[in-house]
Design an enzyme around this catalytic site. Structure first.
Site, short mmCIF file in Angstrom:
data_model
loop_
_atom_site.label_atom_id
_atom_site.label_comp_id
_atom_site.label_asym_id
_atom_site.label_seq_id
_atom_site.Cartn_x
_atom_site.Cartn_y
_atom_site.Cartn_z
CG ASN A 110 -45.70 -71.29 1.53
OD1 ASN A 110 -45.52 -71.13 -0.02
ND2 ASN A 110 -45.23 -72.33 1.91
CD GLU A 142 -47.50 -73.70 -0.08
OE1 GLU A 142 -47.19 -74.97 0.55
OE2 GLU A 142 -48.46 -73.14 0.37
CG ASP A 200 -48.60 -78.78 8.93
OD1 ASP A 200 -49.17 -78.88 7.98
OD2 ASP A 200 -47.59 -79.65 9.42
#
Length: 311
Positions: A197, A200, A266
């Site tokens: 993302n 990150e 996820d």
């Protein structure tokens, strides 16, 4: 091969997400904190387990490979896998805790408190060897369509394990789809599809990155990530950035009122895997991943999506 016959091996940090649901009665008479009367408790698979649940919802056949502690949370994860129809191979490590997130919420799933119980240390060489052995057994015994690494920096995905899986994927010509955290970020980019993302990606670079195509492209270039990978960078409500070779762009996001982002990464990871094994191009994958992200944050707590949510 039908979608239900396509086996996706999910390797990574599995966790238990527990929701303690209560009625908010106001403030406690003992301290300046909320007071809730507990009404129910629900347990859900998190981390790599949530990826597997999402794959099942997309009519794929997930196989979960992970490590848990010798504790109640670890055995509950196994039970949930069983009654959810998830084939799981979970090694018991007596030296570590199972990652367990406990959230105290009201009936609307508004969070009041989260308590985490977990270990961060890398797996011991003995447990890692067992994990590699199981991995090879699964590779030999099953026709794996794709492999997912879901890394939450909880110790399951070591540098040695990453290199081992990458080598086996190259040998067997199996697509490798990765959701990284800060540890081993560059190494993990040596894959088929790489899905950080924006936060990150910013952490890996050491500075903030704007949710704009040129800013993200410059960050990828500066980080010198594997240019052979397809990149998917999730941008929360701003959408998703995609890149394959010279083709890049942003699929704009959807506004969702009071989004619950728990486990959304996820879900997007599972949808990217679905798109790849279904032969979709990067634009189509990005579009359905973006739709899935909007659908899942509209739900309460860690929740999966299904095909009806994205098509």
């Amino acid at each position: 091969m039908s979608e239900k016959e396509k086996i996706i091996l999910v390797l990574g940090d599995v966790m238990l997400d527990t929701y303690i649901v209560g009625e908010h009665l106001g403030d406690s008479p003992e301290a300046d904190v909320p007071l809730l009367r507990q009404t129910s408790t629900t347990d859900r698979l998190g981390g790599a387990g949530n990826v597997a649940i999402n794959l099942r919802g997309l009519n794929l056949n997930p196989v979960l490979l992970s490590v848990c502690g010798d504790d109640a949370a670890g055995y509950l994860i196994r039970d949930i896998c069983t009654y959810s129809g998830i084939e799981s191979y979970i090694i018991t490590d007596h030296s570590r805790k199972t990652t367990h997130k406990k959230r105290v919420v009201d009936a609307g799933f508004n969070q009041f408190l989260r308590i985490d119980s977990e270990d961060y240390d890398d797996l011991s060489s003995d447990i890692e060897s067992k994990l590699k052995e199981l991995f090879m057994d699964l590779l030999k015994d099953k026709k794996i369509a794709a492999i997912i690494i879901q890394d939450y920096n909880k110790g399951c995905i070591t540098k040695s394990m990453i290199k081992f899986v990458q080598a086996e994927c190259r040998t067997a010509k199996i697509p490798l789809i990765v959701d990284p955290k800060s540890n081993n970020f560059r190494l993990l980019s040596q894959c088929t599809a790489f899905k950080p993302n924006l936060k990150e990606l910013s952490n890996a670079l050491g500075r903030d990155i704007l949710p704009e195509e040129s800013s993200i492209q410059n960050a990828l270039d500066e980080l010198q990530l594997d240019s052979n990978a397809q990149f998917f960078v999730t941008l929360a409500n701003k959408g998703i950035f995609y890149k394959k070779n010279e083709d890049s762009g942003i699929i704009h996001g959807h506004e969702v009122e009071n989004p619950d982002v728990s486990g959304a990464g996820d879900t997007v990871l599972a949808v990217i895997a679905y798109g790849l094994v279904s032969g979709l191009d990067i634009h189509a994958i990005s579009k359905i991943a973006n739709q899935a992200g909007a659908a899942v944050v509209s739900k309460s707590g860690v929740s999966p999506v299904n095909l009806e949510d994205i098509f």
